[in-house]
Design a protein around this motif. Structure first.
Motif, short mmCIF file in Angstrom:
data_model
loop_
_atom_site.label_atom_id
_atom_site.label_comp_id
_atom_site.label_asym_id
_atom_site.label_seq_id
_atom_site.Cartn_x
_atom_site.Cartn_y
_atom_site.Cartn_z
N VAL A 62 43.17 92.38 2.74
CA VAL A 62 43.60 93.54 3.54
C VAL A 62 43.98 93.05 4.92
O VAL A 62 43.24 92.27 5.53
CB VAL A 62 42.46 94.60 3.67
CG1 VAL A 62 42.94 95.81 4.45
CG2 VAL A 62 41.93 95.01 2.30
N GLU A 63 45.15 93.45 5.40
CA GLU A 63 45.52 93.17 6.80
C GLU A 63 45.70 94.49 7.52
O GLU A 63 46.20 95.46 6.94
CB GLU A 63 46.82 92.35 6.86
CG GLU A 63 46.64 90.96 6.29
CD GLU A 63 47.84 90.04 6.54
OE1 GLU A 63 48.77 90.44 7.27
OE2 GLU A 63 47.82 88.93 5.98
N THR A 64 45.29 94.51 8.78
CA THR A 64 45.43 95.74 9.57
C THR A 64 45.98 95.41 10.95
O THR A 64 45.61 94.40 11.55
CB THR A 64 44.09 96.47 9.76
OG1 THR A 64 43.14 95.53 10.27
CG2 THR A 64 43.57 97.04 8.46
N GLU A 65 46.87 96.27 11.41
CA GLU A 65 47.31 96.16 12.80
C GLU A 65 46.36 96.92 13.71
O GLU A 65 46.12 96.54 14.84
CB GLU A 65 48.74 96.69 12.94
CG GLU A 65 49.75 95.63 12.47
CD GLU A 65 50.96 96.24 11.79
OE1 GLU A 65 51.58 97.12 12.40
OE2 GLU A 65 51.27 95.83 10.65
N ARG A 101 53.68 101.95 9.72
CA ARG A 101 52.82 101.06 8.95
C ARG A 101 51.70 100.48 9.82
O ARG A 101 51.97 99.92 10.88
CB ARG A 101 53.68 99.93 8.37
CG ARG A 101 52.89 98.88 7.65
CD ARG A 101 53.79 97.91 6.94
NE ARG A 101 53.09 96.68 6.67
CZ ARG A 101 53.50 95.74 5.82
NH1 ARG A 101 54.65 95.91 5.18
NH2 ARG A 101 52.80 94.65 5.63
N GLY A 103 49.02 98.73 8.07
CA GLY A 103 48.35 97.69 7.30
C GLY A 103 48.90 97.55 5.91
O GLY A 103 49.78 98.31 5.49
N ARG A 193 41.98 91.35 11.77
CA ARG A 193 43.35 91.03 11.41
C ARG A 193 43.50 90.98 9.89
O ARG A 193 44.37 91.64 9.32
CB ARG A 193 43.77 89.68 12.00
CG ARG A 193 45.29 89.46 11.96
CD ARG A 193 45.68 88.05 12.34
NE ARG A 193 45.55 87.13 11.23
CZ ARG A 193 46.36 87.10 10.16
NH1 ARG A 193 47.38 87.93 10.08
NH2 ARG A 193 46.16 86.21 9.19
N ARG A 194 42.61 90.23 9.26
CA ARG A 194 42.73 90.05 7.81
C ARG A 194 41.36 89.79 7.19
O ARG A 194 40.55 89.07 7.76
CB ARG A 194 43.65 88.86 7.51
CG ARG A 194 43.80 88.56 6.02
CD ARG A 194 44.76 87.41 5.75
NE ARG A 194 44.67 87.02 4.36
CZ ARG A 194 45.55 87.36 3.41
NH1 ARG A 194 46.61 88.08 3.71
NH2 ARG A 194 45.38 86.98 2.15
#
Lengths: 239, 239
Positions: A62-65, A101, A103, A193-194
Motif C-alpha cells: 500500500v502506498e499513500t500520499e 488520488r 494512494g 509512504r509505503r
C-alpha cells in the motif's frame, strides 16, 4: 470485465489521535473492496465456500500520499490485472471525495481447498481471461521481505477478539500489533509512504505469538507463532 | 421529532468464529447510529466541537434474542426519550432484514465542556423538548454495577490501536478486553441475553490497566486504570 468502484466514509472508529485513518482501517477498506468486487463478479468467498474453497491473501503493498481524515469520502477502484496457476493480482486506486488520488495498493491472492489445505489451480477454477482488466498495477508489486532481526519483541496470546470465523488471526490485527510497537511520537510526526506485507502462515486462537520490531530507515516487523515460524512480515517506509 | 432508522450489513470483520457478530461489533453499530442520528438532528459531535463540547457515554444496556450473522442486514431505529440537566437517554430497537426485532438497547449520555472538563447543562444546551420522542425505552434502563471482586485479572498497556482522537481508549475496546477473558467454550455454547456497562473514567494512552473477571450467573468485569480507579464495569447475562 470492468473495474469496480466502492465508496466509503472514514468513520470515527477508523481514526487515530490525529483524526486520520489508521493503516489497519485503510487496509480493512481495501480488503472489504476486494471481497465485494470478487462477490460481484461471481468468485467471492460465498460462492467458493460451496466448493469448500477460500481466498488466501499472500502479499499486500500500500502506498499513500496522505491518510484520509475522519468523515472523508474514500472511493476505491479495483481490478484484477492477471492470474496464473497459483496467484492472482488485485489492484486498487484510492481517491478522496473530489476524485484526487491519494494512494494505491496491490494484493496477491491464492485459492486453497479448505479440506486438503492445498492450492487450487486458478486457471482451472476461474476459467477464461475475461476476468482480467488489462491495466498494470498502480504501484510497485509487493516485495518479498527477508529475515527480520528484532531489537524489541512483545509476546501476545491470540484471544477471542483477534480471530475470524476460521479461528485464525484477523488479517489487519497483525498490522495493529506491529503499529503498536512504534513510538507514538513517530506516528504523530511522520507520514507513511509505503507498507509491504507478507502473509506466510496463519496464527490460531490460543497461540502465544511474538511480535518483533527492527527500527531503521525501513521499519521491519515479524510476527512468529508458537513454533517460532514466521507468520507475517512487514516493512514500513516513511515520507 | 421522529425516530431515525439506519441500515447496516454485518461484515466479515464483525463476526467471530461462529460467524455471528461480536458484542463489540454490535455495540459499534449502536454507537455509530447514535452519532449519525445526533448529527442529523443538529447536535452531533461536529456541531458540538465548535463550542468545544462533546458527548460522553456513561451507561449502556443491550439485550439480544440472537446475534446477527455475517452478511445479515441490521436495521437500527433510535430515538431520545428524555433529558434532564445532566443526562439524556437514547434508545435503540435492533431488527433484522425482515423487520423482526432481535434486540434493544438503552444508552445514557452526558455532555462535557472539553476545556473545563465539567458537565454542560443539557436543558440550556438543547433548548426545547421538541427533540424528544415520547416513547419509553424498549428494555430496562442500564443498571448501576456495584463493586466487582475479580478472581482473574489481566494487565494491559494501552496502545496506539486502542485509542481514539482524544487518546482515550475506544469505547468498545473495553468490551473486547472483557470478552477476551471468557472461556471460548462459553462463547461458543451460550447466547448473550443482556449486557450492562458503566463507563466511570477514561483510560489513556500508555497507561497500565488491569481487566478483572468475576465469573458467576452474571459475569462481572472491571477495568481499572493505573491509579486502580474503576474505569469501566460490565455485567453479562446469558440465556
Amino acid at each position: 470485465m470492468e473495474k469496480g468502484t466502492y465508496t466509503y466514509r472514514v468513520e470515527p472508529r477508523d481514526v487515530d489521535f490525529s483524526r486520520r485513518a489508521t493503516f489497519a482501517a485503510l487496509g480493512d477498506y481495501l480488503l472489504h473492496t476486494a471481497g465485494e468486487d470478487a462477490d460481484r463478479n461471481g468468485f467471492g468467498t460465498r460462492e467458493l465456500s460451496d466448493r469448500n474453497w477460500s481466498w488466501v491473501l499472500s502479499r499486500m503493498a500500500v502506498e499513500t500520499e496522505r491518510m484520509p481524515s475522519e468523515y472523508e469520502t474514500l472511493r476505491i477502484t479495483t481490478w484484477v490485472s492477471d492470474y496464473g496457476r497459483l496467484v492472482t493480482t488485485r489492484n486498487f486506486v484510492i481517491c478522496d471525495g473530489s476524485g484526487r488520488r491519494i494512494g494505491g495498493a496491490v494484493t496477491c491472492w491464492a485459492m486453497i481447498d479448505l479440506g486438503t489445505r492445498t492450492a487450487v489451480d486458478l486457471l482451472g477454477a476461474l476459467g477464461d481471461t475475461a476476468r482480467v482488466v488489462e491495466e498494470q498495477p498502480p504501484i510497485e508489486r509487493p516485495r518479498k521481505i527477508g529475515s527480520v532481526a528484532p531489537v524489541e519483541t512483545v509476546a501476545r496470546r491470540v484471544a477471542y477478539s483477534d480471530i475470524d470465523f476460521n479461528r485464525h488471526v484477523n488479517t489487519m490485527r497483525y498490522l495493529e500489533w506491529m503499529f503498536d510497537m512504534f513510538p507514538i511520537e513517530q506516528l504523530a510526526a511522520r507520514q507513511l509512504r509505503r507498507v509491504d506485507i507478507n502473509f506466510l502462515h496463519e496464527c490460531r486462537f490460543g497461540q502465544q505469538v511474538t511480535v518483533g520490531y527492527q527500527p531503521g530507515d525501513r521499519s521491519l516487523f515479524e510476527v512468529r507463532d508458537e513454533q517460532l515460524r514466521p507468520a507475517c512480515r512487514a516493512s514500513v517506509e516513511w515520507l
